[in-house]
Motif scaffolding. Structure first.
Motif, mmCIF file in Angstrom:
data_model
loop_
_atom_site.group_PDB
_atom_site.id
_atom_site.type_symbol
_atom_site.label_atom_id
_atom_site.label_comp_id
_atom_site.label_asym_id
_atom_site.label_seq_id
_atom_site.Cartn_x
_atom_site.Cartn_y
_atom_site.Cartn_z
ATOM 1 N N THR A 1 96.189 -6.108 66.916
ATOM 2 C CA THR A 1 97.453 -6.914 67.221
ATOM 3 C C THR A 1 97.113 -7.544 65.632
ATOM 4 O OG1 THR A 1 98.016 -5.944 69.553
ATOM 5 C CG2 THR A 1 98.646 -7.634 68.276
ATOM 6 N N ARG A 2 95.917 -7.743 65.852
ATOM 7 C CA ARG A 2 95.837 -9.225 64.501
ATOM 8 C C ARG A 2 95.628 -8.459 63.711
ATOM 9 N NH1 ARG A 2 90.300 -13.278 65.180
ATOM 10 N NH2 ARG A 2 90.654 -14.645 63.263
ATOM 11 N N ALA A 3 94.966 -7.223 63.771
ATOM 12 C CA ALA A 3 94.623 -6.129 62.664
ATOM 13 C C ALA A 3 95.744 -6.150 62.172
ATOM 14 C CB ALA A 3 94.057 -5.064 62.569
ATOM 15 N N ALA A 4 97.091 -5.761 62.695
ATOM 16 C CA ALA A 4 98.411 -4.686 61.899
ATOM 17 C C ALA A 4 99.834 -5.526 61.601
ATOM 18 C CB ALA A 4 98.548 -3.697 63.111
ATOM 19 N N LEU A 5 99.654 -6.894 62.721
ATOM 20 C CA LEU A 5 100.740 -7.177 62.627
ATOM 21 C C LEU A 5 100.871 -8.639 62.440
ATOM 22 C CD1 LEU A 5 101.405 -6.273 66.696
ATOM 23 C CD2 LEU A 5 102.523 -5.603 64.565
ATOM 24 N N ALA A 6 100.155 -9.155 61.276
ATOM 25 C CA ALA A 6 100.299 -10.543 60.382
ATOM 26 C C ALA A 6 101.104 -10.231 59.302
ATOM 27 C CB ALA A 6 98.918 -10.859 59.562
ATOM 28 N N GLU A 7 101.764 -10.021 58.686
ATOM 29 C CA GLU A 7 102.429 -9.535 58.010
ATOM 30 C C GLU A 7 104.027 -9.450 58.765
ATOM 31 O OE1 GLU A 7 105.234 -10.359 54.667
ATOM 32 O OE2 GLU A 7 103.033 -10.779 55.161
ATOM 33 N N GLU B 1 89.004 -5.158 82.710
ATOM 34 C CA GLU B 1 90.290 -5.157 82.546
ATOM 35 C C GLU B 1 89.989 -6.600 80.542
ATOM 36 O OE1 GLU B 1 93.316 -5.383 83.924
ATOM 37 O OE2 GLU B 1 91.819 -3.157 83.720
ATOM 38 N N PHE B 2 88.822 -6.929 80.796
ATOM 39 C CA PHE B 2 88.659 -7.946 79.132
ATOM 40 C C PHE B 2 88.775 -7.355 78.359
ATOM 41 C CE2 PHE B 2 89.344 -11.483 82.529
ATOM 42 C CZ PHE B 2 89.896 -12.731 81.444
ATOM 43 N N GLY B 3 87.203 -5.859 78.011
ATOM 44 C CA GLY B 3 87.479 -6.533 77.253
ATOM 45 C C GLY B 3 88.937 -5.159 77.157
ATOM 46 N N ARG B 4 89.521 -4.528 77.105
ATOM 47 C CA ARG B 4 90.411 -3.767 77.236
ATOM 48 C C ARG B 4 91.563 -4.891 76.387
ATOM 49 N NH1 ARG B 4 90.236 -0.580 81.294
ATOM 50 N NH2 ARG B 4 91.581 -1.828 82.672
ATOM 51 N N HIS B 5 91.686 -5.595 77.528
ATOM 52 C CA HIS B 5 92.585 -6.783 76.338
ATOM 53 C C HIS B 5 91.704 -7.408 75.198
ATOM 54 C CE1 HIS B 5 94.915 -10.583 75.961
ATOM 55 N NE2 HIS B 5 93.596 -11.212 75.420
ATOM 56 N N GLU B 6 90.798 -8.189 74.725
ATOM 57 C CA GLU B 6 89.998 -7.555 73.721
ATOM 58 C C GLU B 6 90.562 -6.742 72.387
ATOM 59 O OE1 GLU B 6 86.341 -8.732 75.142
ATOM 60 O OE2 GLU B 6 86.671 -10.846 75.894
ATOM 61 N N ALA B 7 90.314 -5.764 72.903
ATOM 62 C CA ALA B 7 90.282 -4.423 71.867
ATOM 63 C C ALA B 7 92.275 -4.304 71.816
ATOM 64 C CB ALA B 7 90.001 -3.061 72.698
ATOM 65 N N VAL C 1 103.212 -3.772 69.381
ATOM 66 C CA VAL C 1 101.816 -3.689 69.230
ATOM 67 C C VAL C 1 101.310 -2.627 69.745
ATOM 68 C CG1 VAL C 1 100.213 -4.557 71.446
ATOM 69 C CG2 VAL C 1 102.565 -5.394 71.096
ATOM 70 N N PRO C 2 99.779 -2.335 69.212
ATOM 71 C CA PRO C 2 99.751 -1.079 69.074
ATOM 72 C C PRO C 2 98.223 -0.598 69.936
ATOM 73 C CG PRO C 2 97.969 -2.577 67.750
ATOM 74 C CD PRO C 2 99.602 -3.441 68.010
ATOM 75 N N SER C 3 99.321 -0.281 71.145
ATOM 76 C CA SER C 3 98.609 0.137 72.294
ATOM 77 C C SER C 3 100.023 1.250 73.266
ATOM 78 C CB SER C 3 98.373 -1.065 73.735
ATOM 79 O OG SER C 3 97.141 -0.062 74.377
#
Length: 197
Positions: free
Chosen positions: A21-27, A10-16, A162-164
């Motif tokens: 999200t961090r990489a895609a949504l900053a702008e 569960e934590f692994g999926r959350h972290e991925a 969110v990319p999921s």
């Protein structure tokens, strides 16, 4: 069931999803934070809305802003359109469930306010109708979503998708993004110091 392995998974999926999200949504996040801070600075209001878990997020984030997030400071004008049961049931009964948010925005929204729809699928008809109403009245129509954004691209701007495709992971990112938004708004308005790098 191996609960230790499940817990780790569960934590692994959350972290991925968090990393994606961090990489895609900053702008788009930067643009949303700027729009919200700018609206509040000019006397505007932030209007949050969504269904189910997203309704809970709308209430959570509006409360963080209207009451407090990081520390004591003046109240910020934020409202969840998911809490007035008399209005929600009247609008749902008399006008249709797809208009419960649009009707409130018609009544309360002013040019320069920010309407923030929250929908994991991007396909919630009442959220889409609310954002259409917001745009027609000169509000900033913004949204948090997931998957492919559904009907939101071209309607909501800023739009944070969110990319999921996993609803639970999308919801986890929505509250993370929402907390970051609260902090960014407080900093932008001079109510909190920017954290050290």
């Amino acid at each position: 069931m191996d609960l230790a392995r499940f817990f780790d998974s569960e934590f692994g999926r959350h972290e991925a999803v968090a990393a994606a999200t961090r990489a895609a949504l900053a702008e788009p996040f930067r643009r949303l934070a700027a729009a919200c801070a700018g609206s509040l600075r000019e006397g505007g209001t932030l209007l949050f809305f969504g269904n189910g878990g997203s309704a809970g997020d709308a209430q959570h984030l509006a409360t963080e802003l209207a009451v407090r997030y990081a520390g004591d400071r003046p109240a910020l004008a934020a409202l969840a359109l998911t809490t007035d049961t008399s209005l929600l049931t009247a609008a749902g009964n008399d006008l249709g469930f797809d208009r419960i948010f649009a009707r409130q925005i018609e009544a309360l929204g002013r040019p320069g306010d920010v309407a923030i729809g929250i929908t994991t699928s991007g396909r919630s008809a009442n959220v889409l109708r609310g954002l259409e109403q917001a745009r027609s009245q000169g509000l900033v129509a913004a949204a948090l979503s997931g998957r492919d954004g559904g009907g939101l691209p071209g309607l909501a701007d800023p739009l944070l998708v969110v990319p999921s495709r996993d609803t639970a992971r999308i919801q986890e990112m929505h509250i993370t993004l929402g907390h970051a938004l609260c902090a960014a708004v407080e900093i932008a308005l001079g109510h909190a110091a920017e954290p050290a790098p």
